[in-house]
Design a protein around this motif. Sequence first.
Motif, PDB file in Angstrom:
ATOM      1  N   ASN A  74       0.471   5.258   9.720  1.00 61.62           N
ATOM      2  CA  ASN A  74       1.583   5.042  10.653  1.00 61.62           C
ATOM      3  C   ASN A  74       2.627   4.062  10.116  1.00 61.62           C
ATOM      4  O   ASN A  74       3.304   3.383  10.890  1.00 61.62           O
ATOM      5  N   ALA A  75       2.766   3.982   8.778  1.00 61.00           N
ATOM      6  CA  ALA A  75       3.780   3.089   8.200  1.00 61.00           C
ATOM      7  C   ALA A  75       5.138   3.774   8.091  1.00 61.00           C
ATOM      8  O   ALA A  75       6.132   3.132   7.770  1.00 61.00           O
ATOM      9  N   GLY A  76       5.180   5.083   8.328  1.00 56.55           N
ATOM     10  CA  GLY A  76       6.449   5.815   8.244  1.00 56.55           C
ATOM     11  C   GLY A  76       6.610   6.626   6.983  1.00 56.55           C
ATOM     12  O   GLY A  76       7.713   7.058   6.645  1.00 56.55           O
ATOM     13  N   LYS A  77       5.500   6.885   6.261  1.00 58.02           N
ATOM     14  CA  LYS A  77       5.585   7.608   4.995  1.00 58.02           C
ATOM     15  C   LYS A  77       6.024   9.056   5.202  1.00 58.02           C
ATOM     16  O   LYS A  77       6.882   9.566   4.490  1.00 58.02           O
ATOM     17  N   HIS A 111      -5.494  10.670  -5.701  1.00 54.90           N
ATOM     18  CA  HIS A 111      -4.162  11.244  -5.879  1.00 54.90           C
ATOM     19  C   HIS A 111      -3.164  10.221  -6.404  1.00 54.90           C
ATOM     20  O   HIS A 111      -2.174  10.576  -7.025  1.00 54.90           O
ATOM     21  N   ILE A 112      -3.421   8.946  -6.156  1.00 55.25           N
ATOM     22  CA  ILE A 112      -2.507   7.900  -6.625  1.00 55.25           C
ATOM     23  C   ILE A 112      -2.598   7.717  -8.140  1.00 55.25           C
ATOM     24  O   ILE A 112      -1.656   7.273  -8.777  1.00 55.25           O
ATOM     25  N   GLU A 113      -3.744   8.094  -8.739  1.00 49.30           N
ATOM     26  CA  GLU A 113      -3.962   7.849 -10.165  1.00 49.30           C
ATOM     27  C   GLU A 113      -2.886   8.482 -11.040  1.00 49.30           C
ATOM     28  O   GLU A 113      -2.569   7.987 -12.107  1.00 49.30           O
ATOM     29  N   ARG A 114      -2.325   9.615 -10.616  1.00 41.48           N
ATOM     30  CA  ARG A 114      -1.387  10.349 -11.456  1.00 41.48           C
ATOM     31  C   ARG A 114       0.077  10.021 -11.164  1.00 41.48           C
ATOM     32  O   ARG A 114       0.962  10.549 -11.801  1.00 41.48           O
ATOM     33  N   ASN A 115       0.362   9.192 -10.154  1.00 39.02           N
ATOM     34  CA  ASN A 115       1.753   8.851  -9.857  1.00 39.02           C
ATOM     35  C   ASN A 115       2.236   7.803 -10.843  1.00 39.02           C
ATOM     36  O   ASN A 115       1.551   6.818 -11.107  1.00 39.02           O
ATOM     37  N   SER A 116       3.441   7.989 -11.394  1.00 33.14           N
ATOM     38  CA  SER A 116       3.929   7.020 -12.379  1.00 33.14           C
ATOM     39  C   SER A 116       4.508   5.777 -11.723  1.00 33.14           C
ATOM     40  O   SER A 116       4.518   4.699 -12.300  1.00 33.14           O
ATOM     41  N   THR A 117       4.990   5.900 -10.481  1.00 35.74           N
ATOM     42  CA  THR A 117       5.555   4.755  -9.754  1.00 35.74           C
ATOM     43  C   THR A 117       4.976   4.746  -8.350  1.00 35.74           C
ATOM     44  O   THR A 117       4.820   5.792  -7.723  1.00 35.74           O
ATOM     45  N   LEU A 118       4.637   3.565  -7.849  1.00 36.08           N
ATOM     46  CA  LEU A 118       4.076   3.430  -6.508  1.00 36.08           C
ATOM     47  C   LEU A 118       5.095   2.772  -5.589  1.00 36.08           C
ATOM     48  O   LEU A 118       5.626   1.702  -5.892  1.00 36.08           O
ATOM     49  N   LEU A 119       5.367   3.430  -4.470  1.00 36.37           N
ATOM     50  CA  LEU A 119       6.279   2.904  -3.463  1.00 36.37           C
ATOM     51  C   LEU A 119       5.440   2.460  -2.271  1.00 36.37           C
ATOM     52  O   LEU A 119       4.879   3.280  -1.553  1.00 36.37           O
ATOM     53  N   PHE A 120       5.336   1.135  -2.086  1.00 38.77           N
ATOM     54  CA  PHE A 120       4.585   0.592  -0.958  1.00 38.77           C
ATOM     55  C   PHE A 120       5.491   0.581   0.266  1.00 38.77           C
ATOM     56  O   PHE A 120       6.580  -0.004   0.238  1.00 38.77           O
ATOM     57  N   LEU A 121       5.044   1.215   1.328  1.00 39.73           N
ATOM     58  CA  LEU A 121       5.837   1.288   2.553  1.00 39.73           C
ATOM     59  C   LEU A 121       5.167   0.420   3.621  1.00 39.73           C
ATOM     60  O   LEU A 121       4.026   0.675   4.006  1.00 39.73           O
ATOM     61  N   ILE A 122       5.892  -0.613   4.071  1.00 34.89           N
ATOM     62  CA  ILE A 122       5.354  -1.533   5.070  1.00 34.89           C
ATOM     63  C   ILE A 122       6.378  -1.649   6.197  1.00 34.89           C
ATOM     64  O   ILE A 122       7.559  -1.913   5.934  1.00 34.89           O
ATOM     65  N   PRO A 123       5.986  -1.427   7.440  1.00 38.13           N
ATOM     66  CA  PRO A 123       6.958  -1.470   8.534  1.00 38.13           C
ATOM     67  C   PRO A 123       7.467  -2.880   8.811  1.00 38.13           C
ATOM     68  O   PRO A 123       6.740  -3.863   8.634  1.00 38.13           O
ATOM     69  N   LYS A 135       0.875   0.338 -13.033  1.00 38.27           N
ATOM     70  CA  LYS A 135       2.029   1.165 -12.670  1.00 38.27           C
ATOM     71  C   LYS A 135       3.144   0.303 -12.084  1.00 38.27           C
ATOM     72  O   LYS A 135       2.899  -0.753 -11.518  1.00 38.27           O
ATOM     73  N   GLU A 136       4.371   0.817 -12.218  1.00 34.34           N
ATOM     74  CA  GLU A 136       5.494   0.103 -11.611  1.00 34.34           C
ATOM     75  C   GLU A 136       5.404   0.197 -10.101  1.00 34.34           C
ATOM     76  O   GLU A 136       5.006   1.229  -9.544  1.00 34.34           O
ATOM     77  N   ARG A 137       5.797  -0.889  -9.413  1.00 28.67           N
ATOM     78  CA  ARG A 137       5.660  -0.946  -7.960  1.00 28.67           C
ATOM     79  C   ARG A 137       6.934  -1.476  -7.316  1.00 28.67           C
ATOM     80  O   ARG A 137       7.628  -2.318  -7.884  1.00 28.67           O
ATOM     81  N   ILE A 138       7.199  -0.981  -6.122  1.00 25.63           N
ATOM     82  CA  ILE A 138       8.326  -1.464  -5.328  1.00 25.63           C
ATOM     83  C   ILE A 138       7.926  -1.366  -3.857  1.00 25.63           C
ATOM     84  O   ILE A 138       7.137  -0.490  -3.491  1.00 25.63           O
ATOM     85  N   ILE A 139       8.464  -2.255  -3.037  1.00 26.85           N
ATOM     86  CA  ILE A 139       8.157  -2.244  -1.606  1.00 26.85           C
ATOM     87  C   ILE A 139       9.397  -1.794  -0.833  1.00 26.85           C
ATOM     88  O   ILE A 139      10.506  -2.268  -1.091  1.00 26.85           O
ATOM     89  N   ALA A 140       9.202  -0.882   0.098  1.00 26.97           N
ATOM     90  CA  ALA A 140      10.257  -0.504   1.040  1.00 26.97           C
ATOM     91  C   ALA A 140       9.808  -0.951   2.423  1.00 26.97           C
ATOM     92  O   ALA A 140       8.715  -0.593   2.871  1.00 26.97           O
ATOM     93  N   ILE A 141      10.627  -1.769   3.070  1.00 25.12           N
ATOM     94  CA  ILE A 141      10.304  -2.242   4.420  1.00 25.12           C
ATOM     95  C   ILE A 141      10.947  -1.264   5.398  1.00 25.12           C
ATOM     96  O   ILE A 141      12.170  -1.227   5.554  1.00 25.12           O
ATOM     97  N   SER A 142      10.085  -0.417   5.993  1.00 26.24           N
ATOM     98  CA  SER A 142      10.573   0.672   6.840  1.00 26.24           C
ATOM     99  C   SER A 142      10.855   0.180   8.254  1.00 26.24           C
ATOM    100  O   SER A 142      10.498  -0.937   8.631  1.00 26.24           O
ATOM    101  N   LYS A 143      11.502   1.037   9.043  1.00 24.86           N
ATOM    102  CA  LYS A 143      11.831   0.753  10.450  1.00 24.86           C
ATOM    103  C   LYS A 143      12.700  -0.496  10.584  1.00 24.86           C
ATOM    104  O   LYS A 143      12.648  -1.199  11.600  1.00 24.86           O
ATOM    105  N   SER A 144      13.490  -0.780   9.531  1.00 21.29           N
ATOM    106  CA  SER A 144      14.271  -2.030   9.539  1.00 21.29           C
ATOM    107  C   SER A 144      15.524  -1.927  10.415  1.00 21.29           C
ATOM    108  O   SER A 144      16.263  -2.904  10.529  1.00 21.29           O
ATOM    109  N   ASP A 145      15.779  -0.752  11.011  1.00 21.09           N
ATOM    110  CA  ASP A 145      16.885  -0.673  11.968  1.00 21.09           C
ATOM    111  C   ASP A 145      16.581  -1.478  13.232  1.00 21.09           C
ATOM    112  O   ASP A 145      17.470  -1.751  14.044  1.00 21.09           O
TER     113      ASP A 145
END
Length: 332
Positions: A172-175, A237-249, A276-286
């Motif tokens: 339920n993080a909005g993925k 399934h995450i093992e084969r992704n080259s970049t990980l996008l962490f989604l946190i509300p 792997k390269e990582r980035i965080i997207a803070i969802s529901k930020s409206d």
Amino acid sequence: MTEGNFVDYVKLHIASGKGGRGSAHLHREKYIAKGGPDGGDGGRGGHVIIKANPNMWTLYHLKFKRHFRAGHGENGGSSRSTGADGEDVYIQVPLGTVIRETETQKIIKEITEPGQEYVVAEGGMGGRGNWHFKSSTNQTPRYAQPGIEGEEADITLELKILADVGLVGFPNAGKSTLLSVVTAAKPKIADYEFTTLKPNLGIVEYRDFQTFVMADIPGIIEGAAEGKGIGHRFLRHIERNSTLLFLIPADAPDITKQYEILLDELRRYNPELLDKERIIAISKSDMLDDELRSEMKKELDAKLPIPYLFISSVAQQGLQELKDKLWQMLTD
């Protein structure tokens, strides 16, 4: 593709073909009483071959067909004629499929290249005909070799999604919402945990007609590395992704703490995932006003060790900036 059609794990029983028997024929013609041996060789038994098909995304086509048997080689004939080879059997699989021995779980092969083929069960060799055994001391051998038996095995096919970007987050993080907005995928979306039970794939259209693949993978819960909840089915399934996008509300009680929990689950499952390269997207930020966003930014700048962005899938905020950042990470 509906969720029920996504199959990422199947067990198969395979059998290659037996080689054909060599011929023990002796040549006979009207004016040639003793023409000597001219028995041909038996044909090779059929192989069982795993073949990569880049147009497939799931193992669903193998859900109801679990037994594969290749054809037997034909017997050799007279005049040194070789028997026909047995018919090969091809098992088509998507890229990212891992072949394992079912009993030992040992990895036999990983299928990652378009058109790649791997013979998982070799057909038996055909027996040699009697003309091979002619010698100065044995002019008319009346025997030939039998064909060699084929191989039989139980194998497991396991799919690890091949995607450029894997979405990582709690349920339920909005993925699913993000995937539905930035791609043409139509995942099931609802406001309760574990809406996504199987991975969803989508093609993200970027500038100048360029694209990359994003996978929404079932949400992590604490203990996933030990197989709790959806557990390993998700993590492989995450093992084969080259970049990980962490989604946190944005309404999470502690964004930094949630990121650390997610990271710890990946570390315990496979420490190599942290390379792997990582980035965080803070969802529901409206939901955030300017003042609250500014305060949150100060706190995150001090605590978070990786880049982060504020986005809202529903309000279409920050999505182009996110795509720009992901593209940069994928192409650097």
